[in-house]
Write an enzyme that holds these catalytic residues in place. Structure first.
Site, PDB file in Angstrom:
ATOM      1  N   ASP A  74       0.819  -1.212   0.000  1.00  0.00           N
ATOM      2  CA  ASP A  74       0.000   0.000   0.000  1.00  0.00           C
ATOM      3  C   ASP A  74       0.852   1.261   0.000  1.00  0.00           C
ATOM      4  O   ASP A  74       2.057   1.236   0.276  1.00  0.00           O
ATOM      5  CB  ASP A  74      -0.949   0.016   1.200  1.00  0.00           C
ATOM      6  CG  ASP A  74      -0.224   0.009   2.538  1.00  0.00           C
ATOM      7  OD1 ASP A  74       0.799  -0.686   2.656  1.00  0.00           O
ATOM      8  OD2 ASP A  74      -0.690   0.691   3.472  1.00  0.00           O
ATOM      9  N   GLU A 128      -0.113  -1.195   5.646  1.00  0.00           N
ATOM     10  CA  GLU A 128       0.962  -0.819   6.563  1.00  0.00           C
ATOM     11  C   GLU A 128       0.900   0.651   6.933  1.00  0.00           C
ATOM     12  O   GLU A 128       1.340   1.043   8.018  1.00  0.00           O
ATOM     13  CB  GLU A 128       2.316  -1.144   5.920  1.00  0.00           C
ATOM     14  CG  GLU A 128       3.521  -1.003   6.853  1.00  0.00           C
ATOM     15  CD  GLU A 128       4.141   0.386   6.874  1.00  0.00           C
ATOM     16  OE1 GLU A 128       4.984   0.626   7.749  1.00  0.00           O
ATOM     17  OE2 GLU A 128       3.786   1.225   6.011  1.00  0.00           O
ATOM     18  N   GLU A 157      12.024  -1.782   3.340  1.00  0.00           N
ATOM     19  CA  GLU A 157      11.682  -0.362   3.445  1.00  0.00           C
ATOM     20  C   GLU A 157      12.867   0.467   2.949  1.00  0.00           C
ATOM     21  O   GLU A 157      14.018   0.007   2.942  1.00  0.00           O
ATOM     22  CB  GLU A 157      11.392  -0.008   4.905  1.00  0.00           C
ATOM     23  CG  GLU A 157      10.085  -0.555   5.454  1.00  0.00           C
ATOM     24  CD  GLU A 157       8.913   0.375   5.200  1.00  0.00           C
ATOM     25  OE1 GLU A 157       9.069   1.359   4.432  1.00  0.00           O
ATOM     26  OE2 GLU A 157       7.835   0.112   5.751  1.00  0.00           O
ATOM     27  N   HIS A 331       6.283   9.558   1.728  1.00  0.00           N
ATOM     28  CA  HIS A 331       5.031  10.275   2.001  1.00  0.00           C
ATOM     29  C   HIS A 331       5.024  11.706   1.466  1.00  0.00           C
ATOM     30  O   HIS A 331       4.085  12.444   1.710  1.00  0.00           O
ATOM     31  CB  HIS A 331       4.704  10.298   3.505  1.00  0.00           C
ATOM     32  CG  HIS A 331       4.554   8.942   4.118  1.00  0.00           C
ATOM     33  ND1 HIS A 331       4.125   8.756   5.413  1.00  0.00           N
ATOM     34  CD2 HIS A 331       4.760   7.703   3.627  1.00  0.00           C
ATOM     35  CE1 HIS A 331       4.085   7.463   5.695  1.00  0.00           C
ATOM     36  NE2 HIS A 331       4.478   6.806   4.608  1.00  0.00           N
TER      37      HIS A 331
END
Length: 355
Positions: A74, A128, A157, A331
């Site tokens: 996601d 997540e 990550e 983000h």
């Protein structure tokens, strides 16, 4: 829309293909379908299981150690950063950093390494980026715990393509103060609950953070106010106030020790723990972790933040972060990854699992 992924393609191109599949948290069906279909058709040497929008694949060769790779499917919401685009040596787009570059590396390895020196597990999971209760890895742990088992877990990550070991723990607390309402024209008849938070804010302003070295990795703690509220109206002395604080602590503290520290720091205040997650120790002494360090070269660094490595560490499995992209860009609207990061991660992990 049906999307067909080519898992044998260059991981850079595979990253772009994954980015172009929308997969905002709780809307991962399309990407999970594409990943499952590609693994079943292009990686027949793997056992593949679907659990919700979690796609799990593994070898069953009876080899040790077993290395577990984990990557969430996601992303955060779209912010005018789709579809993907490549400018020179940089790939732009939502999820290029967090963490479809890592997913692409995992998928490429899953399909193209058919005779690994270790047994391998690949966990592609949902949700997540939202509430921890919905995290797909947590569901795997609850319903199919044997799929979490391994001798080393690598969470792909973003880590700037270097090994980030362990992670910080996190704890959120609330401090509440009470008072007595009164008209502000006669304030002496009341007690101001907002003013009562001043002492707690003074504690925060004077707090000295701790820096800890564990296995050569540095973890810097942090204690920050993240929210404050209170007040009734423009002419009323407030009788209640709330201060929320986030504590990021080094992984040598347990949750109980972190809470005890906060209760000591804020002695005399009403304090409630509202959310917490333990950190993860570096775990670099495990043989498989040493193999990864040898393949990656350079020095590992401590992970400043919380990642799902902590879920594996809580199960007694050494875990590290290793993936393409700068975590500082996660983000943001301008997510982008140098394509050399993707290539480097794929090369290092291929070296790890092929000897």
């Amino acid at each position: 829309m049906t999307v067909e992924l080519d898992l044998t393609a260059d991981p850079i191109d595979l990253t772009a293909a994954l980015v172009d599949i929308p997969s905002v948290s709780a809307d991962e069906t399309g990407i999970a379908d594409a990943v499952e279909r590609a693994l079943r058709t292009q990686a027949p040497h793997l056992e593949v299981v679907r659990l919700g929008n979690n796609v799990l694949a593994r070898t069953t060769l009876g080899r040790r150690p077993r290395v577990v790779f984990a990557g969430h499917l996601d992303t955060v919401p779209v912010n005018a950063n789709m579809p993907s685009r490549r400018v020179g040596g940089v790939l732009h787009g939502l999820g290029t950093v967090d963490m479809k570059g890592g997913d692409a590396v995992m998928l490429h390895l899953a399909a193209t390494v058919t005779e690994p020196t270790h047994d391998l597990t690949f966990l592609f999971y949902e949700c997540e980026e939202i509430d921890a209760a919905r995290n797909g890895l947590g569901r795997v742990e609850r319903e199919l715990p044997e799929w979490m088992a391994g001798d080393l877990a690598i969470v792909c990550e973003p880590s700037n393509a270097i090994v980030e070991a362990g992670c910080q723990g996190t704890m959120r607390i609330e401090i509440r103060t009470t008072g007595t309402r009164a008209h502000t024209a006669r304030a002496w008849m009341g007690v101001n609950a907002v003013h009562a938070l001043g002492a707690a804010l003074d504690v925060l302003a004077g707090y000295e953070t701790r820096t800890v070295d564990i296995d050569g990795c540095t973890y810097r703690e942090g204690l920050q106010a993240v929210h404050i509220s209170g007040g009734v109206s423009g002419n009323v002395v407030p009788d209640a106030a709330l201060l929320r604080i986030n504590f990021r602590f080094a992984p040598d503290r347990t949750l109980a020790q972190a809470e005890a520290h906060l209760r000591d720091v804020f002695a005399g205040f009403e304090l409630e723990v509202v959310d917490s997650a333990p950190g993860a120790l570096p775990g670099l002494s495990a043989p498989a972790a040493r193999d990864l360090l040898a393949a990656a070269g350079g020095d590992p660094v401590g992970k400043l933040g919380w990642t799902d490595v902590a879920r594996f560490a809580a199960l007694g499995i050494p875990a590290v972060n290793f993936g393409p992209g700068d975590p500082l860009l996660a983000h943001t609207q301008h997510e982008n990854v140098p394509v050399e990061h993707i290539t480097r991660c794929a090369d290092v992990l291929r070296k790890l699992v092929t000897g």
